[in-house]
Design a protein around this motif. Structure first.
Motif, PDB file in Angstrom:
ATOM      1  N   MET A 161       9.715  25.777  -5.466  1.00 49.64           N
ATOM      2  CA  MET A 161      10.681  25.721  -6.563  1.00 49.64           C
ATOM      3  C   MET A 161      11.925  26.539  -6.236  1.00 49.64           C
ATOM      4  N   THR A 162      13.051  25.912  -6.371  1.00 49.69           N
ATOM      5  CA  THR A 162      14.282  26.623  -6.023  1.00 49.69           C
ATOM      6  C   THR A 162      15.108  26.841  -7.273  1.00 49.69           C
ATOM      7  N   GLU A 163      15.802  27.943  -7.278  1.00 51.33           N
ATOM      8  CA  GLU A 163      16.595  28.311  -8.452  1.00 51.33           C
ATOM      9  C   GLU A 163      17.744  27.330  -8.689  1.00 51.33           C
ATOM     10  N   ASN A 164      18.541  27.095  -7.631  1.00 54.24           N
ATOM     11  CA  ASN A 164      19.776  26.335  -7.822  1.00 54.24           C
ATOM     12  C   ASN A 164      19.641  24.872  -7.422  1.00 54.24           C
ATOM     13  N   ALA A 165      18.457  24.310  -7.591  1.00 55.87           N
ATOM     14  CA  ALA A 165      18.274  22.898  -7.262  1.00 55.87           C
ATOM     15  C   ALA A 165      18.933  22.029  -8.323  1.00 55.87           C
ATOM     16  N   ILE A 166      19.623  20.965  -7.872  1.00 55.52           N
ATOM     17  CA  ILE A 166      20.212  20.038  -8.852  1.00 55.52           C
ATOM     18  C   ILE A 166      19.250  18.875  -9.101  1.00 55.52           C
ATOM     19  N   ILE A 167      18.443  18.568  -8.082  1.00 54.06           N
ATOM     20  CA  ILE A 167      17.375  17.580  -8.280  1.00 54.06           C
ATOM     21  C   ILE A 167      16.061  18.228  -7.887  1.00 54.06           C
ATOM     22  N   GLU A 168      15.106  18.120  -8.749  1.00 58.23           N
ATOM     23  CA  GLU A 168      13.820  18.738  -8.448  1.00 58.23           C
ATOM     24  C   GLU A 168      12.704  17.758  -8.818  1.00 58.23           C
ATOM     25  N   LEU A 169      11.890  17.377  -7.833  1.00 58.06           N
ATOM     26  CA  LEU A 169      10.707  16.566  -8.109  1.00 58.06           C
ATOM     27  C   LEU A 169       9.492  17.438  -7.878  1.00 58.06           C
ATOM     28  N   ARG A 170       8.596  17.497  -8.871  1.00 56.24           N
ATOM     29  CA  ARG A 170       7.389  18.312  -8.713  1.00 56.24           C
ATOM     30  C   ARG A 170       6.165  17.451  -8.871  1.00 56.24           C
ATOM     31  N   LYS A 171       5.473  17.257  -7.808  1.00 53.37           N
ATOM     32  CA  LYS A 171       4.200  16.532  -7.823  1.00 53.37           C
ATOM     33  C   LYS A 171       4.312  15.220  -8.599  1.00 53.37           C
ATOM     34  N   VAL A 172       5.331  14.430  -8.247  1.00 53.90           N
ATOM     35  CA  VAL A 172       5.572  13.199  -8.986  1.00 53.90           C
ATOM     36  C   VAL A 172       4.595  12.113  -8.545  1.00 53.90           C
ATOM     37  N   GLY A 173       3.972  11.489  -9.521  1.00 55.34           N
ATOM     38  CA  GLY A 173       3.068  10.377  -9.245  1.00 55.34           C
ATOM     39  C   GLY A 173       3.566   9.130  -9.946  1.00 55.34           C
ATOM     40  N   LYS A 174       3.448   7.989  -9.279  1.00 53.45           N
ATOM     41  CA  LYS A 174       3.960   6.742  -9.868  1.00 53.45           C
ATOM     42  C   LYS A 174       3.048   5.592  -9.473  1.00 53.45           C
ATOM     43  N   TRP A 175       2.676   4.801 -10.431  1.00 55.02           N
ATOM     44  CA  TRP A 175       1.813   3.643 -10.176  1.00 55.02           C
ATOM     45  C   TRP A 175       2.531   2.375 -10.618  1.00 55.02           C
ATOM     46  N   TYR A 176       2.417   1.314  -9.832  1.00 55.52           N
ATOM     47  CA  TYR A 176       2.770  -0.022 -10.312  1.00 55.52           C
ATOM     48  C   TYR A 176       1.444  -0.681 -10.650  1.00 55.52           C
ATOM     49  N   ASN A 177       1.174  -0.821 -11.908  1.00 55.40           N
ATOM     50  CA  ASN A 177      -0.153  -1.251 -12.347  1.00 55.40           C
ATOM     51  C   ASN A 177      -1.197  -0.362 -11.671  1.00 55.40           C
ATOM     52  N   SER A 178      -1.983  -0.918 -10.762  1.00 53.55           N
ATOM     53  CA  SER A 178      -2.984  -0.046 -10.150  1.00 53.55           C
ATOM     54  C   SER A 178      -2.533   0.447  -8.771  1.00 53.55           C
ATOM     55  N   TYR A 179      -1.342  -0.015  -8.332  1.00 57.96           N
ATOM     56  CA  TYR A 179      -0.885   0.373  -7.000  1.00 57.96           C
ATOM     57  C   TYR A 179      -0.227   1.753  -7.039  1.00 57.96           C
ATOM     58  N   HIS A 180      -0.736   2.658  -6.232  1.00 60.83           N
ATOM     59  CA  HIS A 180      -0.247   4.033  -6.230  1.00 60.83           C
ATOM     60  C   HIS A 180       0.961   4.134  -5.302  1.00 60.83           C
ATOM     61  N   ALA A 181       2.181   4.120  -5.882  1.00 58.73           N
ATOM     62  CA  ALA A 181       3.389   4.014  -5.063  1.00 58.73           C
ATOM     63  C   ALA A 181       3.938   5.375  -4.640  1.00 58.73           C
ATOM     64  N   LEU A 182       3.779   6.385  -5.492  1.00 55.68           N
ATOM     65  CA  LEU A 182       4.215   7.742  -5.134  1.00 55.68           C
ATOM     66  C   LEU A 182       3.042   8.681  -5.344  1.00 55.68           C
ATOM     67  N   ARG A 183       2.756   9.492  -4.337  1.00 56.63           N
ATOM     68  CA  ARG A 183       1.623  10.413  -4.441  1.00 56.63           C
ATOM     69  C   ARG A 183       2.128  11.840  -4.323  1.00 56.63           C
ATOM     70  N   ASP A 184       2.106  12.555  -5.436  1.00 59.58           N
ATOM     71  CA  ASP A 184       2.450  13.973  -5.434  1.00 59.58           C
ATOM     72  C   ASP A 184       3.707  14.287  -4.623  1.00 59.58           C
ATOM     73  N   VAL A 185       4.769  13.566  -4.938  1.00 58.80           N
ATOM     74  CA  VAL A 185       6.007  13.796  -4.196  1.00 58.80           C
ATOM     75  C   VAL A 185       6.740  15.007  -4.769  1.00 58.80           C
ATOM     76  N   SER A 186       6.988  15.995  -3.934  1.00 58.75           N
ATOM     77  CA  SER A 186       7.745  17.174  -4.361  1.00 58.75           C
ATOM     78  C   SER A 186       8.918  17.354  -3.413  1.00 58.75           C
ATOM     79  N   ILE A 187      10.085  17.576  -4.006  1.00 58.88           N
ATOM     80  CA  ILE A 187      11.265  17.792  -3.184  1.00 58.88           C
ATOM     81  C   ILE A 187      12.275  18.527  -4.039  1.00 58.88           C
TER      82      ILE A 187
END
Ligand SMILES: Nc1ncnc2c1ncn2[C@@H]1O[C@H](COP(=O)(O)OP(=O)(O)OP(=O)(O)O)[C@@H](O)[C@H]1O
Ligand SMILES: [Mg+2]
Lengths: 247, 396
Positions: free
Chosen positions: A1-27
């Motif tokens: 975690m950064t203080e001055n981040a303008i975009i922050e993704l934390r453990k993002v998960g995304k499914w298309y129906n049952s398809y797991h498209a994003l797995r714990d994406v952090s940036i």
């Protein structure tokens, strides 16, 4: 975690129906940073950057853009979309409007700007992408490279703080790639925060502050271009680079 | 969606596409001269040189089958055209009494001369028939004017408001020294024109809402729109009109009556809206997902996106089916006869009931058909022009 981040993704998960498209994406992306995202087809690159302006909704984790968390709250989404410009692979210009109208539409309706004022600004951006003389043509009358530059100018007219690019040059004939990359390089030089999905490794080397490599919905590794190209950590990355740098 | 070409293969009409620095002047000169000769289609000269005989040989008699078909068509024309021309024009009787008609071998157009007021204006008081005439003339003139691009200005709406008031005054009267004519005495062309134009004018925006509603993410709205559209499409217009005129009043509270004409108009409108909604939906579905995404990414709201981006493109695509529906609605007005309204066709039927002219009903129907055809054909031609205008720049 950064203080001055303008975009922050934390453990993002995304499914298309049952398809797991994003797995714990952090940036975490700092203001003014240029991030190039690459990876094999279907690895979730588009999905990730489309989550940043909520063209796609994520299901788990957090996405925070300029201090605002993206949720189902429409107001928050609206606010973020004003800050974030996006350029698509297929340009997605509005074919029934002239180039100038494409540029001025959103500023007029979303930002409530006066037509004369924004037209002047739009012409300025068209000059910057080097096609001011096409202002009154329709998108269908332009070449692909010109259309993509119009699309960049259209996004810039909203005065975004962040620009997202999803493979902006992959629908272009080879001789038009450079004119678009030149515009993007120039933009990067002006300190715009940029997240760019691309396979143009020359561009990545020259412009990126960091390169993110994705595969199967996860970020495999990320680092500075020097590290990434000279000394990739994972076997998967080496394999990918081997393929892409061959030709 | 997008057409791509390298800069040096740009279409001739567009000229060279300047990329980066402007090319030196002598480039432009050589560029403009060259393609003019090269761009003419090569066979064009050869074709015109051969003239009609060559053309016929190439197109009508080029294979045995085509030769047979051509001869068959010529034979058919020989059978049909001379008798038709004789009946319609050459041997027709154009004026005079019904006796004169009995002598003539052709059509009896005198029946139109005698009965045209009844056909056009139905049972509207005879001496006041200049009023519906003027109202129709005004209406048709405004419809024509509304089709002209140069008149697409805000004042057109004002002009329409005035026209409608003017038409109301002319048709009903009761003011300005005009005698009052209740609308159950109206008939003929005014009924046909007003019913069709008003029902189409109200049905069109309604159909857009229905089509949008059918794609809504809110289940309640979606279900309602689907239910409405499918119900309307599932029943014949005749029964919708019956419902509107017979059943609908039963649901109204005691003492409240809705005019018969208005009820028929409502029935026509709802029916047309359901069909139009499906045409519009076809257009909505043809809009690429990228257009929605680009609009979303720019921060446009749902209604901004719909009105500014989606509908302008969707409606352009569906001009032909929409106009098709307009034409169909125009002709369907003739069904209002079953709820006791006198449209043009009903008035024509009434004209044939006069014993003296009864033998000449065919002429009356041909004439009524011609009237319908004039309006429908104009709509059709107008839609072709509109389509060209709409697609002038948007090559997909
Ligand atoms: N709308 C959708 N519905 C279902 N599955 C989807 C959808 N969009 C993407 N996917 C799937 O999610 C995965 C990731 O897709 P994404 O478009 O993010 O890949 P990508 O890395 O951008 O690939 P490419 O380089 O081909 O653009 C793919 O397997 C794709 O099939
Ligand atoms: Mg992609």
């Amino acid at each position: 975690m950064t203080e001055n981040a303008i975009i922050e993704l934390r453990k993002v998960g995304k499914w298309y129906n049952s398809y797991h498209a994003l797995r714990d994406v952090s940036i975490s992306i700092k203001k003014g940073e240029k991030v190039v995202v690459c990876g094999p087809s279907g690895s979730g690159k588009s999905t990730m950057i489309r989550c940043i302006n909520r063209l796609e909704a994520h299901q788990t984790g957090h996405i925070i853009v300029d201090g605002i968390e993206l949720t189902d709250d429409v107001k928050a989404v609206e606010k973020i979309r004003r800050k974030v410009g996006m350029v698509f692979q297929n340009f997605n210009l509005f074919p029934h409007l002239t180039v100038l109208q494409n540029l001025t539409l959103a500023p007029i309706w979303v930002r409530g700007m006066a037509k004369s004022e924004i037209e002047e600004i739009a012409m300025m951006y068209l000059k910057r992408v080097r096609i001011p003389d096409q202002a009154h043509k329709f998108p269908g009358q332009l070449s692909g490279g010109q259309q993509q530059r119009v699309a960049i100018a259209r996004a810039l007219c909203m005065r975004p703080e962040i620009m997202l690019f999803d493979e902006p040059t992959s629908a272009l004939d080879p001789e038009m790639v450079k004119e678009v990359l030149d515009v993007m390089t120039e933009l990067a030089g002006e300190g715009m925060t940029m997240v760019c999905v691309t396979h143009e490794m020359g561009f990545a080397r020259q412009v990126a502050d960091s390169i993110v490599f994705m595969a199967e919905g996860s970020i495999i590794e990320s680092g500075s271009p020097a590290e990434f190209f000279e000394n990739p950590k994972s076997e998967r990355t080496r394999q990918f680079l081997g393929q892409i740098l061959e030709h | 969606m997008s057409k791509q070409f390298p800069a040096d293969q740009a279409p001739v009409s567009a000229g060279p596409i300047p990329t980066g620095p402007v090319p030196p002047a002598h480039w432009a000169a050589s560029y403009e001269e060259e393609p003019t000769q090269a761009s003419a289609p090569p066979q064009a000269n050869g074709m015109t040189a051969l003239k009609p005989f060559g053309w016929a040989k190439d197109n009508l008699f080029n294979t045995p089958l085509n030769t047979v078909l051509t001869l068959a068509c010529l034979g058919l024309l020989w059978l049909v055209v001379p008798p038709a021309a004789n009946w319609l024009l050459l041997k027709a009787s154009w004026s005079g009494s019904s006796e004169a008609c009995r002598e003539a071998a052709g059509a009896c157009w005198s029946v139109i001369v005698v009965k045209h007021r009844l056909i056009f204006f139905g049972t509207y008081p005879y001496d006041e028939q200049w009023r519906p005439f003027l109202a129709c003339a005004l209406f048709v003139a405004m419809l024509g004017a509304s089709g002209v691009r140069a008149f697409w200005r805000p004042w057109l709406a004002g002009a329409w408001a005035l026209t409608l008031v003017g038409m109301g005054v002319l048709m009903w009267g009761g003011v300005a020294g005009l005698s009052y004519v209740p609308n159950d005495r109206w008939g003929g062309l005014p009924i046909t024109l007003m019913l069709s134009v008003f029902s189409i004018a109200i049905a069109f925006p309604l159909s857009i809402l229905l089509a949008l509603g059918r794609q809504s993410s809110l289940p309640a709205i979606r279900t309602f729109c689907v239910g409405f559209i499918e119900t309307m499409r599932g029943v014949p217009l005749v029964s919708v009109l019956f419902m509107a005129s017979v059943m609908f009043p039963l649901f109204l509270p005691e003492g409240v009556t809705v005019d018969k004409l208005l009820r028929a108009l409502a029935g026509m409108t709802l029916f047309t809206a359901a069909y139009l909604a499906e045409a519009v939906r076809g257009g909505l579905q043809a809009i690429p997902k990228g257009q929605y995404e680009a609009a979303d990414a720019l921060g446009l709201s749902y209604w901004q996106k719909t009105v500014l981006i989606v509908l302008p493109q969707a409606l352009r695509i569906v001009i032909p089916p929409i106009v098709n529906q307009f034409i169909s609605a125009f002709k369907d007005t003739s069904l209002v006869t079953i709820v006791g309204l006198y449209d043009l066709l009903t008035a024509a039927t009434v004209a044939t009931t006069d014993p003296e002219w009864r033998p000449y009903f065919a002429e009356v129907y041909v004439f009524a058909g011609l009237m319908f055809w004039i309006f429908c054909f104009s709509m059709s031609r107008y839609s072709q022009w509109l389509e060209r205008l709409a697609n002038r720049y948007t090559r997909r």
